[in-house]
Every structure is written in C-alpha cells, then in structure tokens.
Design an enzyme around this catalytic site. Structure first.
Site, short mmCIF file in Angstrom:
data_model
loop_
_atom_site.label_atom_id
_atom_site.label_comp_id
_atom_site.label_asym_id
_atom_site.label_seq_id
_atom_site.Cartn_x
_atom_site.Cartn_y
_atom_site.Cartn_z
N HIS A 59 1.29 4.98 7.16
CA HIS A 59 1.36 5.66 5.87
C HIS A 59 1.81 7.11 6.06
O HIS A 59 1.37 7.78 7.00
CB HIS A 59 0.00 5.62 5.17
N SER A 77 0.82 -1.21 0.00
CA SER A 77 0.00 0.00 0.00
C SER A 77 0.85 1.26 0.00
O SER A 77 0.44 2.29 -0.54
CB SER A 77 -0.93 0.00 1.22
N ASP A 130 -2.16 7.25 10.64
CA ASP A 130 -2.29 5.91 11.22
C ASP A 130 -0.97 5.33 11.70
O ASP A 130 -0.91 4.19 12.15
CB ASP A 130 -2.93 4.96 10.20
#
EC number: 2.3.1.45
Length: 904
Positions: free
Chosen positions: A380, A237, A377
C-alpha cells in the site's frame, strides 16, 4: 520589416527639473531606449548617435565621432594611428577599426598594440603618495586591460543589436509555434491524457503533470464541484485507499470505514483490480488467463457506461518486494506488469473504428515508482502518494466545471468574447491597411528613384526621402502591436504552448540573483551628472529592482516570507519614485497643463488597456498600474489646486514653503482616514464607473488591500523631494564629481546609520512570523530601508559617479517588463510558467526570457510612437482626441456590461 528609430522624448517629459534634477518619473518607463549606447542591445537610431556626438557623451561606445563609436574604436585607436602618421586632419582612422572596413581590422589591432608597447608607463593621479614599488599602478598593461574590457563590450554591441535580437526572437516564436503544432497533431491535443498518464515530481509531494498545470482544490471548491454527484470506487484495498483520499479532499475528518453504498447510476466510476487475483491464485498463469477473460467480458459494459459517465481504469501500482509479508511474496512487479499490459490492450481494443471512452489512469503507477519505498508493508502506498492521485482525479473531473485559473489540465480554451472579436478585427484591419500603405509607398519610391545619366554617369536629380507620415506610424504601430497581442493570446489563452506549476527552492531564486549582479557590475559607465538620484541612477535602480521582482515571480519565492518582505520594499520603492519624480517635476517646472497629464496617463495605461481587451481581464488585475495612476492623480490634484505653489514662487517668499507643507499635511490626513475607514474607501471606489476599473471578483477589497499596503510611501517620496530640492537650492549639498554629499564626519555618520538601519530592517523582515503581521507594519517601516539605500548609494562621491548601464537598460522598460510577464513569461495569469521548450527547464527559461524582453522593448517603442500621435501638444487637437477616447471608453463600458449580463 524595418523598425523606425524611437521618436525624441516629448517636451513635457522631464529628464531633470530645470535641466539639473536627475529624477525619473514613472511615465518615462514607457519611453524608448536611452540616448546613450546600451550594454547588450545596440540602438541603431541615427539621431541618438548624433546626440552623443554633440554632447560629447562617453557611453559604451567611448569617445570620438559617431562613425568611430559605431566601429567600436574610440580615442585610443585614433591616437595610435596619429602616432604612426596615418591620420589626416579629418581623423579618419575608422577604417582600421576591429569592426571596420574590409581587411583593415587586424592591421588596426596590430598598430594599437605596437603603440601601447611603445608608450612610457604613466601613473594615474592617486589620493595619497605611493611607495616606489607601487609606481607601476597605472602601467600600460593596466590600460591595455581596461581598453580590452571596453572593446570587448563594444564588439558585443556591434554584432548584437536591438533589431537583430527582435528578428531572432520572431524567428524563434515561429519555429516554436510550428513545432508545437506538429506535436499536437502527432501526440494529440487532450491535456487530460497527459494528466492521467505522465508527469514528474518537482519536489517532495509536488507532482507536475506533463504540459499542464494542476490545481490544488480546497474543501469549498471540491464541495461546489461534486454537489449532487455520485462517484463509485470499485476494486481491491488499494482502490479503497484511493477512495478515502478522494473523500478527505471534501471532508478531512472522514473516518476510514468500510461502508458500501447502494446508489443510482454514478457520474464517475473509478475501477481497478489485479493484486487480489495474484494473491489468491498464488501468481499462477491460469489466474492471468482468467483475468483476461474477465476484463474482456466487462469491457463492453464499461464502454457503455463511459458514454454517459466518466470511467477510469486504475492500473496496478508496483510493490516494494523486500517489505512484502510471506503471504504476499507472490505479488511481484513482473506479475503486476503482465496484468497491466493485459488490461490496457483489452480496454483499448474494446471498440471498433473509434477510440475507447474508458480512460486509463496510469499516472498513479509513475507516482508509486517514486514513493513505494516509503510504504509500510510494501503493497500500500504512503498517504502523500494517495493524496496526489486523488487530487489528479479531482482535476480531471472538476477543472472543466469550475475552470480554475491555475488548473490548465482538462480545461478547454475559453470562447472569444465580443470585445475580443472586435479587437481581432481592428488589429487585422491595421495589418492589412499597413501592408497596402507599404506597397503603395514602395511603388511610389521605385517610380521616383533617381536615374543616372548614361553618358556622364551622374544622377540627374537627388530625391530626398519624405518624412514618415503620422498615418504610417499609426498603422505600423498597430500592425506590430496586433502581431504581439496574437502572441500574448496564444501563450496564455490558447492551448498551443505548455504551462507548468511553480516550485520554489532557494537555488532557483538566489542563483539567478547572483548572475544578474555579475552582469550589472560588468557593464558600468560614468554618469553624465553626479546629482542625487540622477537619471542614470534611477534607471539603474528601477532596472535591478525589476529583474529581482521577475526572478521572485518565476521562482515562486512568495512562499518564503523573508524574500516576500524584501520584495514588498522594492514595490514600495517604485511608488517612492512616483512621489519623488512627479513632485519634483511639478514643483520645479510648474507645468500643470493637460498635455502633461494626458501623456503620463497614456504611457502608464496604454498597454494595460489593450491587454484588458485582448486577454479579457479587469483593469484591477494589473494592480500596479491602477496604483501608480491613482497616485499620480493624487499628486497632481494636491499640487494643482489653489493655491498653486511652485519653487519659483516659494523662492520669492518663504511663507509659500509653509503653504506647501500644509498641503502635504492635509494629504497625509486624508490617507490616514481612508486607510482606517475601509467602508468609506469602498463606497468611493464602488461608484459607477469607478467600480468597473477597481473591482476584482465583484468587490473592491483587493484594491483597498493593495492601496493600503503602501499607503504612506508616495507621501514619503514627495516629502523627500521637497527636502532635497530645498537643500540643493541653498547649496548645502556637495554634488560635485567625486565629492561626498556632506562633510566627512556627517557623511560617515549618516552612512553608519544607514547601514545599521538597512540591516535592522532585513533582520526584522526575516524574523516575521506570518504575512499578516508583516503587512501590518510594512507601510510604516518600508521607508527606512528605502532612505537607507538612497543615502548609501549617494553619499560617497564615487558611488554617484558610476552606474550600471545593464540595469539602466532594463529600467527604461521596467513598466513593460512588469506587465508583459503576466502572459508571455509566466502563464495562467502569473500562476504558472510558460513552457516553450519542454523537458529542458534551463533552456526554456533562456529562450522564453529572450523573447519576453524583446517584446517588452518593442512595446515600449510602440507606446512612445503612439504617444506622440494620440497626445498632440496643440490643445485644440488634444481636446478632440480626448473626446474620441472618451467615446471609445463609453462604448467599451457598454459592451462590457452586455458581456457581464450574458455570462450571468
């Protein structure tokens, strides 16, 4: 190599019209140092000392003979020694000076102190009677302090001269070049590695790679670079987020959707993985072992792809463990470091006997260490950090394709052009020729050296040193200029020295301004004359303006609109002096000869023409020199065309004043027409060969913009000179020492109006909303602040009587400072900063500035020397030289056309 003293000013160079006007014309920017001793760098030319002795000038050396001034002693020491009965009729107190003969310094100081203690307190004349308690206003202690102040400056001047400064600068350049060469051989010469692996934040969201400059790509540039290119992002991601940031450089409206494409073999591959493996295997050691096996298996494949494509392995960024959710707590920084070490070791060892072609993208890890705390978070990165990493990838791939000026990372050194090669050959031949000339001259000097009679101990003959020949000056000048141009090329075209981007903060601009202000106040002297805009004052004006402009450029202060607008006024003030100085000369002297024109054009353009050849830049790139050159020709043509009206002619008949005003009115009409008719302006300057001088990037728009921005200020300077000289001729002004310019009431009123006008302009400039709005009004209102400054500086008599010798020294070389900054102080054609000493910005600025000023001063002397040789006073010889110069430029135009065709 000894440096010759600068030649005396040419007869055509005005110091003051009719030996009374104190204006300085722009061609004097290229002359040598002033005849008076300078504040920091002492001139060693004997002729200048003799000039001070003949005229009785009191400068930084004080009064007295040339010998006494050299020893920093002056009048007070002579008086002290005379009181002791130790001075003979010749006044030979110099041996007891602080810097004087061996062992005599301390004794001289002791006598001076004893003399000052014995003197009766004397009060200086005051404008108003003082109370009894203030009768000690000029006690011996005050004089002692003043004397110590002057002697302190003289001590600096004695031990730190221009020549010693230049020798020190040369040694510094050689040492720095050797150090950088050794560093390149040890650490490598690939700036891409620095871009991918190291750097620092200059400020919020401003990343500075180590040793090179990063270009900020616009949408059009990114599209132009990546047209028909396939780029693959492979990973988890966080790689997906990097992909989105990369695409948004091309298309800011791109939506973050998880679509995958199947395309042909990519041109660029960006891959990376680890955090997903840590998460799904709960951070077990077995997962790390499996990760190593997987990387080992794909490393040969990545290496194979890297032979035809650009492959980047992105190291895993750190996490902010306190913000991680429960299902991500196993992703620790310790685990991430272990995975990164495994990936790096395997990829680097994937090839035998050669360096891996897979490039490790480790800089994102450094960026994340500074910004991960802003993460939402803990895993990221914030969007600004991802944008920085995406811009780094864009620079890595596109810099070598588009070659942006301010993107030195990953950009190879540009190949030498034909003109540059020919210039290198010319300078090499000049150096060799001068060395041969020097060796022959030295051998001849040894043979003709006077010998002594062994019996009588006296010399049989006295040999007078022959004058220096023009050929020797010519060869020596181009020898030194060749070495200087080599330094220019190394600084701004080769990859030896480092470059960094600018970053503006208020402290980087205003703190240096305060420093130079203090120095300017410390070094103050009495002016030789008290006329309005006298020579010392205009030198001072140009000097402090130039220093402020230099600080403005290196600090990147153009992003701060109030500073930008005030700097625009300083540029306008230079042009105002152009109109004032040249008009004054032609009006008073009436000298419209070709020698005068050629000298001005040579001194203004010599350095720029050489840099255009050596640095491969168009003439319009150095925009200010074309600007003052064109305006000089406009002034000359306006006044030289029939009928030629001069002050002498106008004094005989007042109607000639109206004739001159009609000429000025016609000039103003032409300026207004060209300013509001861009098409007509561009047609004129697009004609060949003018287009070769005034085009930039294929058009003359930049030239039109620069000309239009200060279109009225030269006219204002001419009009001011006309009014001032008319008032001076009618003896309306009081320009005596200490006298106000007008009567008290008028002077106070004008001072009040000037201060209000000055502050009003500053308030308006600080309240502008955008540059376009400010630039539109600037041509009409800039003269307000210029005239306000002139009146504030000249109405009080005491203000006209003093000047800052520190600022005046820099004013003498202001033209060279302005041009040289492009390549040896700034970098990448003024877009960045030259880094001679990495890792220490303050020391780097000090060293690079010292070298830069020494080079500018030397070029000023070289230009002055060559002007006397290339532009002779004899008209027949001058016409022959002009024919040679015309042939040179014709050849240059032909070679330039050939180069342009080969590039296209």
């Amino acid at each position: 190599m000894s440096l010759p003293p600068p030649p005396p000013p040419a007869s055509g160079d005005p110091v003051t019209p009719e030996d009374s006007l104190g204006s300085v014309t722009p061609e004097d920017w290229a002359t040598g140092p002033p005849s008076q001793a300078q504040p920091l760098l002492r001139q060693e030319a004997k002729g200048e000392e003799e000039e001070g002795e003949e005229t009785g000038v009191q400068g930084a050396w004080g009064k007295g003979t040339a010998e006494q001034r050299r020893r920093g002693w002056g009048e007070a020491a002579e008086a002290a020694a005379a009181e002791e009965g130790q001075v003979e009729a010749g006044g030979a107190a110099g041996s007891a000076s602080p810097a004087g003969g061996a062992g005599g310094g301390r004794e001289g100081w002791r006598r001076l102190l004893d003399w000052l203690r014995r003197r009766q307190p004397q009060c200086c004349p005051c404008a108003a009677p003082l109370p009894r308690s203030a009768a000690h206003c000029c006690h011996g202690g005050t004089k002692m302090a003043a004397l110590a102040y002057n002697l302190g400056k003289r001590e600096i001047n004695h031990y730190f001269s221009v020549r010693s400064a230049k020798v020190l600068a040369l040694v510094a350049v050689l040492l720095l070049a050797v150090c950088h060469l050794a560093s390149r051989r040890y650490r490598g010469n690939d700036s891409c590695e620095y871009l991918l692996s190291s750097g620092r934040f200059l400020g919020e969201k401003v990343w500075q790679p180590h040793s090179c400059m990063m270009h900020k790509y616009k949408i059009s540039e990114a599209k132009n670079c990546l047209v028909d290119k396939h780029i693959a992002f492979i990973g988890d991601s966080r790689i997906r987020q990097l992909f989105y940031s990369f695409v948004k450089i091309i298309n800011p409206q791109f939506k973050e959707e998880g679509n995958k494409d199947s395309v042909a073999k990519p041109h660029v591959i960006v891959a990376g993985a680890a955090t997903w493996s840590i998460k799904i295997h709960n951070g077990s050691n077995e997962a790390l072992s499996q990760y190593k096996m997987n990387i080992t298996s794909i490393a040969p494949l990545l290496e194979k792809l890297a032979k035809t494509s650009d492959v980047y392995w992105v190291l895993q960024d750190p996490v902010y463990e306190d913000l991680l959710s429960e299902n991500r707590k196993m992703i620790t920084n310790e685990k991430i470091d272990a995975y990164n070490e495994a990936a790096v070791s395997i990829l680097n060892s994937s090839t035998r006997n050669s360096k891996s072609h897979v490039k490790v993208f480790s800089v994102s890890k450094l960026i994340a260490q500074e910004t991960i705390m802003e993460s939402l978070d803990g895993l990221h990165l914030p969007e600004s950090s991802r944008e920085t990493s995406a811009m780094i990838l864009m620079n890595v791939y596109c810099n070598k394709i588009l070659k942006p000026v301010d993107g030195s990372c990953c950009q190879p050194r540009p190949p030498l052009t034909l003109i540059q090669k020919l210039a290198a050959c010319f300078f090499t031949l000049s150096i060799v020729g001068y060395l041969i000339f020097y060796i022959i001259h030295r051998n001849a000097h040894r043979k003709n050296k006077p010998c002594t009679d062994l019996e009588s101990g006296e010399e049989k003959k006295n040999i007078i040193n022959p004058p220096v020949s023009p050929l020797e000056i010519f060869l020596q000048s181009f020898c030194k200029l060749g070495l200087i141009m080599a330094y220019f090329y190394i600084c701004d075209r080769a990859n030896l020295f480092m470059k960094e981007n600018k970053f503006y903060t208020h402290s980087t601009f205003f703190i240096p301004i305060i420093y130079i202000l203090v120095l300017g106040v410390f070094y103050n002297e009495n002016t030789k004359e008290t006329k309005v805009l006298n020579r010392e004052q205009t030198d001072e004006w140009k000097g402090w303006m130039q220093l402020v402009i230099l600080i403005y450029h290196i600090s990147g202060a153009s992003t701060f609109l109030p500073v930008y607008m005030h700097i625009r006024v300083l540029v306008a003030a230079y042009l105002f002096q152009t109109g004032y100085g040249h008009f004054s000369y032609f009006w008073v002297k009436g000298d419209f000869g070709i020698h005068r024109v050629c000298q001005v054009l040579f001194r203004l353009n010599f350095l720029v023409v050489v840099l255009c050849i050596v640095m491969d830049r168009p003439y319009q790139f150095y925009y200010f020199v074309p600007l003052v050159t064109v305006w000089f020709m406009v002034i000359y043509v306006t006044l030289a065309l029939w009928p030629q009206i001069t002050q002498k002619k106008a004094n005989g008949n007042c109607l000639w004043h109206f004739g001159l005003l009609l000429k000025l009115a016609f000039l103003l009409l032409c300026i207004c027409f060209l300013a509001y008719s861009q098409g007509a302006f561009e047609k004129i300057f697009s004609l060949w060969p003018l287009s070769k001088c005034f085009e930039l990037k294929g058009n003359v728009y930049e030239w039109w913009f620069r000309w239009r921005l200060d279109r009225y200020v030269v006219f204002h300077g001419m009009l001011f000179a006309f009014i001032y000289l008319a008032l001076q001729k009618r003896q309306i002004l009081s320009e005596g020492k200490g006298e106000p310019l007008f009567s008290s009431k008028i002077s106070n009123f004008l001072l009040f109006i000037s201060v209000v006008s000055f502050l009003t302009y500053s308030i308006w400039a600080s309240s502008c909303k955008n540059k376009a709005e400010c630039n539109e009004l600037h041509p009409s209102v800039s003269v307000v602040q210029i005239l306000a400054f002139i009146l504030i500086r000249n109405i009080p008599g005491y203000a006209r009587s003093v000047y800052s010798s520190f600022f005046a020294w820099f004013g003498k070389i202001s033209l060279e400072l302005f041009i040289c900054q492009y390549h040896i102080w700034l970098a990448a054609d003024t877009r960045g900063i030259l880094v001679l000493i990495p890792g220490n910005p303050m020391l780097n600025i000090i060293v690079s500035t010292f070298i830069f000023v020494c080079v500018a001063h030397e070029i000023s002397q070289i230009t002055n020397d060559l002007a006397q040789i290339i532009i002779p006073k004899d008209n027949s010889s001058l016409l022959k030289r002009l024919a040679c110069i015309a042939a040179f430029f014709c050849g240059l135009l032909i070679l330039s056309s050939i180069q342009d065709k080969s590039r296209h």
